[in-house]
Scaffold this active site. Structure first.
Site, short mmCIF file in Angstrom:
data_model
loop_
_atom_site.label_atom_id
_atom_site.label_comp_id
_atom_site.label_asym_id
_atom_site.label_seq_id
_atom_site.Cartn_x
_atom_site.Cartn_y
_atom_site.Cartn_z
N GLU A 56 0.84 -1.32 -0.01
CA GLU A 56 -0.08 0.02 0.14
C GLU A 56 0.76 1.21 -0.04
O GLU A 56 1.96 1.41 0.58
CB GLU A 56 -0.98 0.12 1.11
CG GLU A 56 -1.88 -1.24 1.40
CD GLU A 56 -2.60 -1.16 2.74
OE1 GLU A 56 -3.81 -1.69 2.61
OE2 GLU A 56 -1.92 -0.92 3.74
N ASP A 97 -7.55 -4.80 9.60
CA ASP A 97 -7.15 -3.52 8.78
C ASP A 97 -6.92 -3.64 7.18
O ASP A 97 -6.37 -3.01 6.43
CB ASP A 97 -5.97 -3.14 9.24
CG ASP A 97 -4.71 -4.17 9.23
OD1 ASP A 97 -5.14 -5.06 8.69
OD2 ASP A 97 -3.84 -3.90 9.50
#
Lengths: 355, 355
Positions: free
Chosen positions: B62, B233
């Site tokens: 990410e 998450d």
């Protein structure tokens, strides 16, 4: 490259310059174009997204990620035209290649120089498919930091050996001509864009102003030329008059990004364009006849940086031109990050006690 | 930091460990929480976007960018739960802070350790606003790499001094207890999640499996507790039974990201949540009464990394704990990138001729 899990190979600016000079600029451009072409040929295997831009009044900072499922790459790049007035680069960049399987970075490299090289290599690669056959003469309008890389890439890949340079600032043209002296070009410095395009089979526009500009007007573009439009690369920044676009067959890298950033932001959102990878894979036609105006509306896409990162990584072992960067925490026991911190304290404390 | 335009200060893993130890872990966490709070208080001045994720079968990579208009920060972070089986970290990270005005990076730093610290600091900061008053006891379910940082952050910011640890793998709990020995905690290692939550006013869940898991079932959660849900998450990864969510008042960092990644991905897209910054700025209520179950559905947001980057940068001058990285090309004349390359060749060639 290394068994030390904490270490990521790092190619500094100095190492990159040495790498380019060791390989040779023209060979570097040719081999790099080969990597870029390889990745265009397997276009559909990439995870693609328009770059993520953060705009401000003075410029833009962008992240350009992509992945082929095995490797992941991204580039950080800024564009701040006013920077040159303060002695800074308009564009600076660095990038990272990582292993998709583990998520671990495998290369960190400067990409200011590398971006200049990959942009030139991509332009020349596109022209290989689109420019009129036998082209020898290229006009370059805008003679800043990117101009020499364009010239050398077109020489290496297409045999361009006549350059017609024009820049609003004559000293930029003289700088470009001086840098390219003795490299096999016949160079003419021109006093207008009109003069520059005379007799040119390829017209490269590569100016830097962040605004709608008209570097090329419609009457400057004769039939049969290939336009390599490099400078228009963000919203509100274009170089060509709209009428030229309407007369041209337009080729782009990745339409969702080009429609935001390229020359075609001046056109309707459904104006037909051809994707470069489709030409390369024979799914679409490139140049069809000698009278056609072809336009490569280049904005620079993440896969090209990915190719460049791959290429640089493949040079590391043979050249040794990298440093080892202590970038990744590597505890003895992976779940014991805090314990690593504690042991670092002991490692610091113990030698003091021993002395 | 430096007038050398090519240089970016770099904080390696080694320097980060020294920095944390020099400042002191608890002071670091407290000061860092202060920076994070500062940025939550000016939430509306940030350019916010959900992180840009590249998913694969084995994990995710990410990029997390944000900007306050003056500085721009981003973090690269991976999440690969299977990594620990191969002696690698589940999460590694690094980040960059840059100047929006010029686009030039001003800091490159490891963020594996820094992320662990900012995650703990953010959890404790949220709990300051949400946990029952006078809380002293926290259950930590999941005793991996993040657990000690959570414990110390809650001790520093809230005065938590009783820990009830549980992990499927008992050796993880023992590791956590051993690392925290002598730091002022009364620690109980528990043999089940049920046992761990007994008497705990705060329940922290911080497990790592990339799947829908049920670390907490509905009957484990009594009235009045604060749940600090850290482990859920990413899409497909949650820790709490849906029924708990329905009984809780839910607080989140940035709804567009949390709805994708957090516990609330189990709920309807319009399920009411409260943004943490609104609680901090008195635009919304935090804990209203002693019986309320509050849930901080933490996924980690870019502004927290931005705060952490700011904090680290502010420590550089006093500590000198950084190296100088030759990351940015800096030609004598900014438009003469190619000339810099040529002059590097001469610089290499000349000394050889002189000797």
């Amino acid at each position: 490259m290394t068994a030390k899990l904490n270490v990521v190979p790092f190619v500094s600016v100095d190492s990159m310059m040495k790498l380019v000079l060791t390989v040779g600029v023209e060979k570097f451009l040719t081999e790099l174009a080969g990597y870029i072409e390889e990745d265009f040929l397997r276009w559909e295997s990439f995870d693609k997204t328009p770059r993520i831009a953060s705009h401000s009044s003075e410029g833009v900072i962008e992240l350009m990620p992509t992945s082929d499922g095995k490797m992941y790459g991204f580039k950080y790049v800024n564009g701040h035209p006013k920077n040159t007035r303060e002695g800074l680069q308009t564009v600076t960049a660095f990038g990272v290649l990582a292993d998709v399987g583990s998520g671990y970075p495998m290369l960190l490299t400067e990409m200011t120089i590398l971006t200049a090289l990959r942009t030139g290599a991509t332009s020349a690669l596109a022209a290989k498919y689109l420019a009129p056959e036998g082209a020898r003469t290229m006009a370059i309008i805008g003679n800043g930091a990117q101009s020499e890389f364009q010239a050398l890439a077109f020489k290496s890949l297409l045999g361009i050996d006549k350059l017609r340079l024009y820049d609003l600032d004559g000293s930029a043209s003289r700088k470009c001509a001086k840098n390219l002296a003795g490299m096999g070009f016949d160079i003419t410095i021109c006093s207008s864009g009109h003069e520059a395009v005379e007799g040119a089979e390829i017209i490269t526009t590569v100016t830097a102003d962040k605004q709608y500009a008209t570097i090329l007007t419609d009457n400057m573009v004769g039939s049969g030329v290939h336009i390599n439009a490099v400078g228009g690369d963000c919203p509100g920044k274009t170089e060509l008059h709209r009428d030229i676009l309407l007369r041209s067959d337009i080729f782009v890298e990745y339409p969702p990004q080009t429609r935001i950033e390229g020359e075609i932001q001046q056109l309707a959102a459904d104006h037909p364009v051809t994707e470069l990878w489709q030409v390369m894979t024979d799914k679409a036609a490139g140049r069809k006849d000698a009278k056609q105006i072809t336009l490569f509306d280049s904005v620079g896409f993440a896969t090209e940086d990915f190719s460049a990162l791959r290429y640089v990584r493949d040079q590391l072992r043979a050249t040794g031109l990298y440093e080892e960067l202590d970038l990744l925490a590597d505890p003895d026991e992976p779940r014991d990050l805090f314990g690593m911190l504690l042991r670092a304290e002991q490692a610091v404390a113990k030698p003091q006690m021993a002395t």
